[in-house]
Design a protein around this motif. Structure first.
Motif, PDB file in Angstrom:
ATOM      1  N   MET A  70     -30.966 -29.088  -2.804  1.00 36.80           N
ATOM      2  CA  MET A  70     -30.122 -28.125  -2.096  1.00 36.80           C
ATOM      3  C   MET A  70     -30.843 -26.782  -2.042  1.00 36.80           C
ATOM      4  SD  MET A  70     -27.346 -29.614  -1.168  1.00 36.80           S
ATOM      5  CE  MET A  70     -27.867 -31.316  -1.109  1.00 36.80           C
ATOM      6  N   VAL A 110     -28.385 -25.914 -13.232  1.00 34.62           N
ATOM      7  CA  VAL A 110     -29.429 -25.565 -12.265  1.00 34.62           C
ATOM      8  C   VAL A 110     -29.147 -24.139 -11.768  1.00 34.62           C
ATOM      9  CG1 VAL A 110     -30.503 -26.170 -10.041  1.00 34.62           C
ATOM     10  CG2 VAL A 110     -29.699 -27.992 -11.572  1.00 34.62           C
ATOM     11  N   ILE A 157     -32.963 -16.698  -5.931  1.00 33.00           N
ATOM     12  CA  ILE A 157     -32.877 -15.515  -5.067  1.00 33.00           C
ATOM     13  C   ILE A 157     -32.487 -15.900  -3.630  1.00 33.00           C
ATOM     14  CG2 ILE A 157     -35.395 -15.525  -4.618  1.00 33.00           C
ATOM     15  CD1 ILE A 157     -33.141 -12.388  -4.811  1.00 33.00           C
TER      16      ILE A 157
END
Ligand SMILES: CC(C)(COP(=O)(O)OP(=O)(O)OC[C@H]1O[C@@H](n2cnc3c(N)ncnc32)[C@H](O)[C@@H]1OP(=O)(O)O)[C@@H](O)C(=O)NCCC(=O)NCCS
Length: 278
Positions: free
Chosen positions: A153, A206, A210
Motif C-alpha cells: 500500500m 507498519v 512521509i
C-alpha cells in the motif's frame, strides 16, 4: 486546418490560454492579485496554494499546508533522491541538472508514492460516499488497489523508521485542525484504518511514512491526487538543492554510490574463454 501564414491575433494569443497569471509591461498579476500586493503579505505556502488552487488559503489552511512542505524537505544522503543530487553534481553538471536528476527518481516507490496514496484514500472515501460501511469501503478499496498494483500500500512502510516522526507530528496537526473545523479528519481515519489493516499479524505496526501523511494532509485540505507528487517535489527540491550545493563545495569529481574500495558483488557467468563466433 489553419493556414499558418494567415493566423489572426486571437488565434495566436489563444494558443496558450491561462487563468494563472497575466503580465504586461510593469504589471504582473497572479490569479488576479497584483504581485506587489502579494509580496511581503503572503507566506510562500499561501502563494503556492494560490497559484495551484486559484484562491488564497485561510491562515489555518496555510499553516497545515506549510507544515507538510517543511516535513518533506530532506531525508539524508542515503535517500536515493538526495544521493543522486550529490552524485550528479560531482559529474560536472550544474545545480539545475543535479536537482532535475534527483527529482526524476521520485516515483511510485520512493517519495512519489503520495500521489498513489491520495488515489487510494480518495477511492476509499468515494466508496463510503456511495453507501459502503466504513470497514467495507476500506477493505474493498485496498483489495482493488492490490489487484491493480500488488500488495504494497503506497504511503506505508519505511526502510529506516519503525515510527516516522513526521507522520506523528502531522497527524497531531491534522487533529488540531479538525478540532478547529479546518479539516474533517475523515481522511486521517481512513489512512489509519489502512495502516491497521496492513499491520495485522505483524510483530510491529507498519509505519505511516512521509508519502502517506503528506497524502492525508493534502486530501484533508482538498488538493486533487494529481497534484500530490508535484507538491512533494516542491518540498524535497529544497533538500536536493542544499545537498547538491554542499557537495559542490567539496570539489570531489565523479563520486559513485559507495567508496570504490567497497566493490560490489558479481553474480553472473564465471570467467570463460572467449572464442570468436564462427
Ligand atoms: C518502503 C518499503 C519499500 C519498505 O519495504 P520493506 O523494507 O519490505 O518493509 P519492512 O521489511 O519493514 O516490512 C515489514 C512487513 O510489513 C509489510 N509492509 C511494509 N510496507 C507495506 C505496505 N506499504 N503495504 C503492505 N505491507 C507492507 C512487509 O511486507 C512486511 O511484511 P512480512 O514481514 O509479512 O513480509 C515498502 O514499505 C513500500 O514499498 N511501501 C510503499 C511505497 C511507499 O510508501 N514508499 C515511500 C517510502 S518513504
Amino acid at each position: 486546418m489553419i493556414n499558418d501564414k494567415n493566423l489572426t491575433t486571437e488565434q495566436v494569443t489563444d494558443w496558450w490560454e491561462t487563468e494563472i497569471v497575466d503580465i504586461a509591461p510593469g504589471m504582473i498579476r497572479i490569479r488576479g492579485y497584483e504581485i506587489q500586493d502579494l509580496i511581503g503579505n503572503v507566506s510562500f505556502p499561501s502563494m503556492i496554494w494560490l497559484v495551484l488552487r486559484g484562491e488564497l488559503p485561510s491562515e489555518a489552511q496555510s499553516h497545515l499546508f506549510g507544515a507538510v512542505l517543511v516535513a518533506g524537505v530532506d531525508h539524508g544522503p542515503q535517500a536515493p533522491v538526495i544521493a543522486i543530487a550529490r552524485m550528479a553534481i560531482t559529474c560536472g553538471i550544474g545545480i539545475n541538472g543535479a536537482m532535475a536528476s534527483a527529482i526524476n527518481v521520485l516515483g511510485d516507490v520512493h517519495g512519489g508514492a503520495g500521489q498513489q496514496c491520495m488515489e487510494l484514500l480518495a477511492d476509499i472515501r468515494a466508496r463510503a460516499d456511495k453507501g459502503a460501511a466504513f470497514d467495507e469501503a476500506v477493505a474493498s478499496g485496498m483489495a482493488a488497489f492490490r489487484e491493480e498494483h500488488g500488495r504494497f500500500m503506497p504511503g506505508f512502510g519505511h526502510r529506516f523508521h519503525t515510527v516516522d516522526p513526521r507522520a506523528v507530528r502531522l497527524s497531531a496537526l491534522i487533529r488540531e485542525a479538525q478540532r478547529q473545523g479546518v479539516v474533517s479528519g475523515r481522511i486521517l481515519a481512513i489512512a489509519e484504518a489502512v495502516q491497521d489493516s496492513i499491520s495485522k499479524g505483524k510483530s510491529e505496526r507498519v509505519a505511516m511514512n512521509i508519502d502517506g501523511i503528506t497524502a492525508t494532509v493534502l486530501l484533508e485540505l482538498g488538493f486533487p491526487p494529481e497534484m500530490g507528487r508535484g507538491i512533494f517535489i516542491l518540498s524535497r527540491s529544497v533538500g536536493a538543492c542544499a545537498h547538491a550545493y554542499e557537495q559542490s563545495l567539496k570539489g570531489e569529481r565523479i563520486k559513485g554510490p559507495t567508496p570504490p574500495a567497497a566493490g560490489f558483488r558479481y553474480k553472473g557467468v564465471p570467467p570463460r574463454k572467449f572464442k570468436a563466433p564462427q
